[in-house]
Scaffold this active site. Sequence first.
Site, PDB file in Angstrom:
ATOM      1  N   CYS A   2       0.853  -1.184   0.000  1.00 46.00           N
ATOM      2  CA  CYS A   2       0.000   0.000   0.000  1.00 46.00           C
ATOM      3  C   CYS A   2       0.891   1.236   0.000  1.00 46.00           C
ATOM      4  CB  CYS A   2      -0.960   0.097   1.183  1.00 46.00           C
ATOM      5  SG  CYS A   2      -2.230  -1.158   1.170  1.00 46.00           S
ATOM      6  N   ARG A  27       4.133  -0.615  -4.581  1.00 48.50           N
ATOM      7  CA  ARG A  27       3.688  -1.060  -3.254  1.00 48.50           C
ATOM      8  C   ARG A  27       2.297  -1.682  -3.287  1.00 48.50           C
ATOM      9  NH1 ARG A  27       6.983   1.552   0.741  1.00 48.50           N
ATOM     10  NH2 ARG A  27       5.505   0.839   2.272  1.00 48.50           N
ATOM     11  N   TRP A  77      -2.767  -2.587  -1.840  1.00 42.90           N
ATOM     12  CA  TRP A  77      -2.497  -4.015  -1.963  1.00 42.90           C
ATOM     13  C   TRP A  77      -3.487  -4.666  -1.003  1.00 42.90           C
ATOM     14  CZ3 TRP A  77      -0.936  -8.098   1.204  1.00 42.90           C
ATOM     15  CH2 TRP A  77      -0.484  -9.245   0.532  1.00 42.90           C
ATOM     16  N   ASN A 103      -2.370   2.232   5.601  1.00 43.48           N
ATOM     17  CA  ASN A 103      -1.532   1.110   5.189  1.00 43.48           C
ATOM     18  C   ASN A 103      -1.280   0.282   6.436  1.00 43.48           C
ATOM     19  OD1 ASN A 103       0.512  -0.607   4.321  1.00 43.48           O
ATOM     20  ND2 ASN A 103       2.085   0.966   4.333  1.00 43.48           N
ATOM     21  N   GLY A 104      -1.534  -1.026   6.373  1.00 46.98           N
ATOM     22  CA  GLY A 104      -1.332  -1.878   7.548  1.00 46.98           C
ATOM     23  C   GLY A 104      -2.546  -2.759   7.752  1.00 46.98           C
ATOM     24  N   GLU A 488      16.590 -18.846  -6.163  1.00 49.54           N
ATOM     25  CA  GLU A 488      16.295 -17.477  -6.600  1.00 49.54           C
ATOM     26  C   GLU A 488      15.836 -17.467  -8.070  1.00 49.54           C
ATOM     27  OE1 GLU A 488      15.689 -14.792  -5.294  1.00 49.54           O
ATOM     28  OE2 GLU A 488      16.057 -13.244  -6.766  1.00 49.54           O
ATOM     29  N   LYS A 492      12.251 -16.051  -9.254  1.00 51.12           N
ATOM     30  CA  LYS A 492      12.092 -14.991 -10.264  1.00 51.12           C
ATOM     31  C   LYS A 492      11.092 -15.442 -11.324  1.00 51.12           C
ATOM     32  CE  LYS A 492      13.226 -12.148  -8.736  1.00 51.12           C
ATOM     33  NZ  LYS A 492      13.756 -12.190  -7.432  1.00 51.12           N
ATOM     34  N   GLU A 495       7.457 -15.628  -9.897  1.00 48.14           N
ATOM     35  CA  GLU A 495       6.932 -14.304  -9.525  1.00 48.14           C
ATOM     36  C   GLU A 495       6.390 -13.540 -10.725  1.00 48.14           C
ATOM     37  OE1 GLU A 495       9.261 -11.980  -6.019  1.00 48.14           O
ATOM     38  OE2 GLU A 495      10.511 -12.564  -7.685  1.00 48.14           O
ATOM     39  N   HIS A 511      15.588 -37.633  -5.246  1.00 50.76           N
ATOM     40  CA  HIS A 511      14.699 -37.950  -4.129  1.00 50.76           C
ATOM     41  C   HIS A 511      13.292 -37.399  -4.323  1.00 50.76           C
ATOM     42  CE1 HIS A 511      18.086 -39.572  -1.994  1.00 50.76           C
ATOM     43  NE2 HIS A 511      18.759 -38.435  -2.175  1.00 50.76           N
ATOM     44  N   LYS A 610       5.923  -4.776  -3.242  1.00 52.70           N
ATOM     45  CA  LYS A 610       7.232  -4.581  -2.626  1.00 52.70           C
ATOM     46  C   LYS A 610       7.012  -3.985  -1.248  1.00 52.70           C
ATOM     47  CE  LYS A 610      11.556  -3.481  -4.678  1.00 52.70           C
ATOM     48  NZ  LYS A 610      11.860  -4.873  -5.042  1.00 52.70           N
TER      49      LYS A 610
HETATM   50  C1  G6P Z   1       8.536  -9.083  -1.224  1.00 56.56           C
HETATM   51  C2  G6P Z   1       9.182  -8.682  -2.535  1.00 56.56           C
HETATM   52  C3  G6P Z   1      10.474  -9.477  -2.739  1.00 56.56           C
HETATM   53  C4  G6P Z   1      11.404  -9.306  -1.543  1.00 56.56           C
HETATM   54  C5  G6P Z   1      10.700  -9.653  -0.224  1.00 56.56           C
HETATM   55  C6  G6P Z   1      11.542  -9.240   0.976  1.00 56.56           C
HETATM   56  O1  G6P Z   1       8.078 -10.377  -1.303  1.00 56.56           O
HETATM   57  O2  G6P Z   1       8.300  -8.911  -3.613  1.00 56.56           O
HETATM   58  O3  G6P Z   1      11.123  -9.016  -3.901  1.00 56.56           O
HETATM   59  O4  G6P Z   1      12.511 -10.131  -1.701  1.00 56.56           O
HETATM   60  O5  G6P Z   1       9.467  -8.941  -0.133  1.00 56.56           O
HETATM   61  O6  G6P Z   1      11.674  -7.846   0.984  1.00 56.56           O
HETATM   62  P1  G6P Z   1      12.808  -7.049   1.701  1.00 56.56           P
HETATM   63  O7  G6P Z   1      12.510  -5.606   1.395  1.00 56.56           O
HETATM   64  O8  G6P Z   1      12.688  -7.339   3.162  1.00 56.56           O
HETATM   65  O9  G6P Z   1      14.112  -7.475   1.156  1.00 56.56           O
END
Ligand code: G6P
Length: 615
Positions: A2, A27, A77, A103-104, A488, A492, A495, A511, A610
């Site tokens: 948000c 956000r 969000w 926000n929250g 990772e 990616k 996501e 396994h 984010k």
């Molecule tokens: C969200 C984002 C990710 C990020 C994660 C942790 O899920 O989409 O890209 O890695 O938060 O965020 P931070 O700001 O704590 O690294």
Amino acid sequence: MCGIVGYIGWREALPILLQGLKRLEYRGYDSAGLALLNGSIISVIKQKGSVSGLEAATVTLPEEMRNATIGIGHTRWATHGEPSDQNAHPFLNASRDIALIHNGIVENFSSLKQELISQGYIFLSETDSEVLVHLIDRIWKSDSRLDLESATRNALRHVDGAYGICVISSREPDKIIIARKGSPLVIGIGTGEYFIASDAAPIVEHTNKVVYLSDGELAVVTRDGYTVKSIENIEQAKIVTELDYSLDKIEKGGFEHFMLKEIFEQPEVMKNVMRGRVNPEKGLIHLGGISEYLDRLKQAKHIVICACGTSWHAALIGKYLIEEFARIKVEVDYASEFRYRNPIVGVDDVVILISQSGETADTLAALHVAKEKGALVMGICNVVGSTIARETLCGMYTHAGPEIGVASTKAFTAQVVMLYMLALSLSKGRTISHDEIALHLRELSCLPEKASRILELDGQIKGIAERFRDANNALYLGRGYNFPVALEGALKLKEISYIHAEGYPAAEMKHGPIALIDKDMPVIFIATHDSTYAKILSNIEEVRSRKGRVIAIANVGDGEVSRLTEDVIFIPSSSAPLSPLLTVIPLQLLAYHSATLRGCNVDRPRNLAKSVTVE
Ligand code: G6P
């Protein structure tokens, strides 16, 4: 998670709010809305979808509202209540003289809502946030001696959970009340004008002077200034911070997406993380943010690294690095698990919190748990002035610059470079010689140039993505330092392209995941030269014999791997501990191209945001 913006000053608020919301869309982008205040009228316009949709809708606003010089805006969000026009912020009270954005999460919203309904309040949304505006309304109406500030303060005393809020009222039309607990808020200081936002991105084009609100603080912002008080009504002295980033850093700079721009920024980012901290010729490392505590860090019995998402993958690489170089036992925990599992940490231990945003709710909560247990808490954050950076005893900024793409890329490489330098610092004078440190630093300093060479393979990687764009599943396999990179790479891909993907340590394939392999399953191997190279080749053979489609990341000149598959991405070689910084780049590009070829909006992947400020 948000985005909040606010403006009070002498200019038209509307364009400033819309531009600010666009800068904060990473956000959340489930809905957008704003409230403008002009004299005795508040106008609210809000709807499901993006800020550009909202912008188009603002053409219907009457002239006097377009001239308003006070306003608040929100990009959502969704937590409570689906994305819809009704659930979009701002919320109004029944007499339409108070507007609020939030926000929250109001954790006790259900009981507050029942109470308010029993008193005749009517709710128009399914959100938790709407209770706040009615609560302020009820408290304000119940006592004529109160003003907007004290009514808001009293209301917040009834709230459990997290909030960053902005409130305006036509009954007191020359102020914005803001308050925070758990969700960030920043005030930008202009001349006769003030900006409010969840982070500095919408503020930077107007002023570089900011004040960060701390948890439990409430501020009254007028055209003449701001006063910050605690929720207990005690005035707080605040420090004005100067932002050190400029507008070009938060714009796309000719790239189609922020994500692509950020992938291509990585060579420069690596240099920025190292700048002023290492001298490869002399073998020196100086990490100013932890120097005072370095001896205590070296004596740690046990280090725990807590993080979420991509930062958690960087943390895993950190474990390998610190254990190999400094020989200190490292445990890596999801912050969300650490905070609730009564972890065994104490005064002899160190807890490192890694967070790009420095605001992730679970990581922040893990920090509080670690502090309570007496551990030395250290932060590795990207956003300067963020809550985690401020609440840790010591720490380091990654200096990757603002990361706007929701899928993290450059923040990850910056974190890994930082952890590499940390591991070497912790080993200095203990486990490895000065000459070895100098050697490692020289290798590290060659990384940006190697990363640039990988970026030149973008066209080839796009070609591979074209062949695999229709896959429904993908498997990423790596070992040792490249096991976290496999995780990772898979993260990616899922996501941003919505292809289901899993990362595994390559040896674990037999396994379980091997059962999934058939002619439709792309298997991405990280097959660079290290002690497990021969085993990885055997794993590739195992996949081939089950007709899996192999894509490999290998070192330049590797004839063995090109014998096994035609889809090989050749990258420069490096030592194993540094290899994640190179192997991750083709995987970021592979995910990026797979997603764009499938028509996905990579900067705004569905359901993600984010800076996750809710649990
Ligand atoms: C969200 C984002 C990710 C990020 C994660 C942790 O899920 O989409 O890209 O890695 O938060 O965020 P931070 O700001 O704590 O690294």
